[in-house]
Design a protein around this motif. Sequence first.
Motif, short mmCIF file in Angstrom:
data_model
loop_
_atom_site.label_atom_id
_atom_site.label_comp_id
_atom_site.label_asym_id
_atom_site.label_seq_id
_atom_site.Cartn_x
_atom_site.Cartn_y
_atom_site.Cartn_z
N LEU A 61 10.16 22.28 6.26
CA LEU A 61 10.93 21.67 5.18
C LEU A 61 10.13 21.48 3.90
N LEU A 62 8.88 21.08 4.03
CA LEU A 62 8.10 20.66 2.88
C LEU A 62 7.25 21.79 2.31
N ASN A 63 7.09 21.78 1.00
CA ASN A 63 6.30 22.78 0.29
C ASN A 63 5.04 22.13 -0.28
N LYS A 64 3.90 22.43 0.33
CA LYS A 64 2.62 21.87 -0.11
C LYS A 64 2.72 20.37 -0.38
N PRO A 65 3.11 19.60 0.63
CA PRO A 65 3.35 18.18 0.38
C PRO A 65 2.08 17.36 0.23
N ALA A 66 2.20 16.30 -0.57
CA ALA A 66 1.19 15.25 -0.52
C ALA A 66 1.40 14.51 0.78
N MET A 67 0.33 13.98 1.37
CA MET A 67 0.45 13.28 2.64
C MET A 67 -0.11 11.87 2.52
N ILE A 68 0.70 10.91 2.94
CA ILE A 68 0.30 9.50 2.88
C ILE A 68 0.49 8.90 4.26
N GLU A 69 -0.51 8.20 4.73
CA GLU A 69 -0.39 7.47 6.00
C GLU A 69 -1.11 6.15 5.82
N VAL A 70 -0.35 5.05 5.79
CA VAL A 70 -0.94 3.76 5.46
C VAL A 70 -1.37 2.97 6.68
N ALA A 71 -1.11 3.47 7.87
CA ALA A 71 -1.56 2.79 9.08
C ALA A 71 -1.98 3.84 10.09
N PRO A 93 0.80 -1.23 0.00
CA PRO A 93 0.00 0.00 0.00
C PRO A 93 0.83 1.28 0.00
N ILE A 94 1.92 1.34 0.78
CA ILE A 94 2.73 2.56 0.79
C ILE A 94 3.39 2.78 -0.57
N GLN A 95 3.78 1.70 -1.24
CA GLN A 95 4.39 1.82 -2.57
C GLN A 95 3.36 2.28 -3.60
N THR A 96 2.16 1.74 -3.51
CA THR A 96 1.11 2.11 -4.46
C THR A 96 0.81 3.60 -4.41
N GLN A 97 0.88 4.17 -3.21
CA GLN A 97 0.59 5.60 -3.06
C GLN A 97 1.81 6.49 -3.25
N ALA A 98 2.96 6.04 -2.73
CA ALA A 98 4.15 6.90 -2.73
C ALA A 98 4.80 6.99 -4.10
N ILE A 99 4.85 5.90 -4.84
CA ILE A 99 5.57 5.90 -6.12
C ILE A 99 5.03 6.95 -7.09
N LEU A 113 6.63 15.27 -0.28
CA LEU A 113 5.82 14.19 0.27
C LEU A 113 6.10 14.01 1.76
N LEU A 114 5.03 13.88 2.54
CA LEU A 114 5.11 13.50 3.95
C LEU A 114 4.43 12.15 4.08
N ALA A 115 5.20 11.13 4.43
CA ALA A 115 4.66 9.77 4.44
C ALA A 115 4.83 9.13 5.81
N GLY A 116 3.75 8.54 6.31
CA GLY A 116 3.79 7.79 7.56
C GLY A 116 3.57 6.33 7.27
N ALA A 117 4.52 5.50 7.64
CA ALA A 117 4.40 4.06 7.39
C ALA A 117 5.16 3.30 8.45
N GLN A 118 4.53 2.24 8.96
CA GLN A 118 5.20 1.41 9.95
C GLN A 118 6.35 0.67 9.31
N THR A 119 7.29 0.25 10.14
CA THR A 119 8.38 -0.56 9.64
C THR A 119 7.83 -1.89 9.11
#
Length: 455
Positions: free
Chosen positions: A206-216, A26-32, A41-47
């Motif tokens: 740091l980020l400029n109008k980032p997309a945000m992804i959080e898969v969990a 799921p994180i790859q499907t959204q982040a790529i 991009l600001l991404a939250g994903a568990q290890t």
Amino acid sequence: MSFSALGLSDAIVRAVTEHGYTVPTPIQTQAIPAVMNGGDLLAGAQTGTGKTAGFTLPILNRLSTDAVGAAQANKSSPRAVRCLILTPTRELAAQVEESVRVYGKYTNLNSAVIFGGVGINPQIKQLKHGVDILVATPGRLLDHMGQRTVDLSKVEILILDEADRMLDMGFIHDIKKVLAVLPKKRQNLLFSATFSEEIKALADGLLNKPAMIEVARRNSTVEVIAQKIHPVDRDKKHPMLSYLIKSNNWTQVLVFTRTKHGANKLVEQLGADGIGALAIHGNKSQTARTRALSEFKDGTLQVLVATDIAARGIDIDQLPHVVNYDLPNIPEDYVHRIGRTGRAGATGEAVSLVCVDEHEMLKDIEKLIKQTLPRQVVPGFEPDPTARAQPVQLRSGAPGHGGRRSGGGGGQVVKVGAGGNSNRSAGKPRGASGNGGGGNRTSASPLHRSGGRGR
């Protein structure tokens, strides 16, 4: 959904397929797609969710297919660093750079990894020849910047991986020094397993109008991990651990201690019980860390005892058991620790040995993960109901208490304020010891393998 459907080049899809992966996480499907669009991009994903491939694949695609990449590959002068990836620990840096090499094998890009604890001269030689993608720990990167052996003036993409750990370890000032020399116009990617107020403040600056992804769910624990608490007296932890390992026939166990001294002592105790164990922490040499990690991964070592910092980046296929010999004094570290098992859909078990001293820590962890963990008293190890709590030792010679913010390795305590100000890890000359962690890993980042097997 396939990797080719995400817009990746044939060269990258070929490398991914050869490695046995077919279905993006799921994180790859959204982040790529988000990374390939060129925005922040600001991404939250568990290890264990595949976040490393979530950024390595699209940056490889971007840098290998644009005009600059083609021109740089054809010219004879040294390549300029176009992508900088910062990680908190040595072993995580090695893991990320290996992913770059594995997935970029059919592109015209090259990469390098630099971290402390090893000689700097071979790194200087490699940088002199030119590098497209540089993976680094903050301290060693500053060493190279100070010696003018690295040129960051052409960086197009900056990635902060496990940014939460970098803040916990006190690297905020180092990061700011790096940011000051980077081109103002660049793509910024920030990956974090947890979203603290400090992370939000860093992202805002740091980020400029980032997309945000959080898969969990924020600070949630992986559902496929079976978690349990074994109440026990503090002086019975070692006998209980030996009993659990032997009676359950555990063959591969990752054990967390709070301090380096505690890790060394536990290795000796387990050895006396006939259980093969080695420790991995910041005071161990690079050779010792590499050996311990290698033997644990190939199954010849039964128990690996680690501190929090050293364990960042450990990625082992189907690791069945994680034991919290000591609870972490930072609740978020519990999420990171147990995430070493149950990776990419595999099942795993996380066991915590909890004495009366750690009851407040346990409350903080359960509050963070929003669940009450099941208690199971082991016959023969019933805790004394009249036992009274004693101060928990967070570092050598320094008693403390739960809730204090620590670097996690037992060798330093770092406080991070809401404004992002922090103290650098104490007691370690940057050039001499590097940034904690250690051991090169031998497998690439988590993806889903065909047949459901993954990391």
